[in-house]
Write an enzyme that holds these catalytic residues in place. Sequence first.
Site, PDB file in Angstrom:
ATOM      1  CB  THR A   1      -0.928   0.000   1.229  1.00 14.43           C
ATOM      2  OG1 THR A   1      -0.126  -0.095   2.409  1.00 14.43           O
ATOM      3  CG2 THR A   1      -1.929  -1.145   1.170  1.00 14.43           C
ATOM      4  CE1 TYR A   2       1.953   7.448  -2.271  1.00 15.90           C
ATOM      5  CE2 TYR A   2       1.040   8.478  -0.297  1.00 15.90           C
ATOM      6  CZ  TYR A   2       1.778   8.557  -1.470  1.00 15.90           C
ATOM      7  OH  TYR A   2       2.347   9.749  -1.829  1.00 15.90           O
ATOM      8  CG  MET A   3       6.146   4.679  -0.036  1.00 11.32           C
ATOM      9  SD  MET A   3       5.343   4.330  -1.588  1.00 11.32           S
ATOM     10  CE  MET A   3       5.573   5.885  -2.397  1.00 11.32           C
ATOM     11  NE  ARG A   4       6.678  10.212  -0.328  1.00 12.64           N
ATOM     12  CZ  ARG A   4       7.868  10.393   0.219  1.00 12.64           C
ATOM     13  NH1 ARG A   4       7.981  10.664   1.498  1.00 12.64           N
ATOM     14  NH2 ARG A   4       8.962  10.301  -0.521  1.00 12.64           N
TER      15      ARG A   4
END
Length: 175
Positions: A47-50
Amino acid sequence: GAPFITSTLQQAAANQLSFSTDRTMRIAQQLYEGVELGSAGMVGLITYMRTDSTHLAPQAVQEIRELVGSRFGREYVPQSPYSYISKKDSQGAHEAIRPTDVKITPDEAAKYLTDEQYRLYDLIWRRAVACQMAAAQYDVTNLEITAQSPSCSCKYRATGRVLAFDGFTRVLPAR
């Protein structure tokens, strides 16, 4: 512990993999955007890493619990799922960093990944799975000895523990 957010992923990658922050984020971006997985084609592995949210989607929690039960045994699945509280100001729309499909294990993905992609995916996969596994249990022994002499009194204390049930440490060994 809680599933990864950006800062904890960067810390773990620095401590365990000796990756710089930039290297961690570059590799995470590759895993997020997608890796060619043979006949499955391009697959975004994480999933999105930020994110600063430790929230996991209910469907993801269910999939992790099913994997834990089938792979390790029912005793490794806690009675009810664990949830982790994020800071009040965390991004509600985002989830914690986790595998998009927990059934794609690091070992299964390894032949399609570079060494550094594999190592980071392995770190993310293990943390996500471990955060939904039963706690480790230890047998603890405390020993206290008091010695008296005419001139003084001495007290000695020793503590020992033995792993009785490995729980989440089966996937995420204590460091």
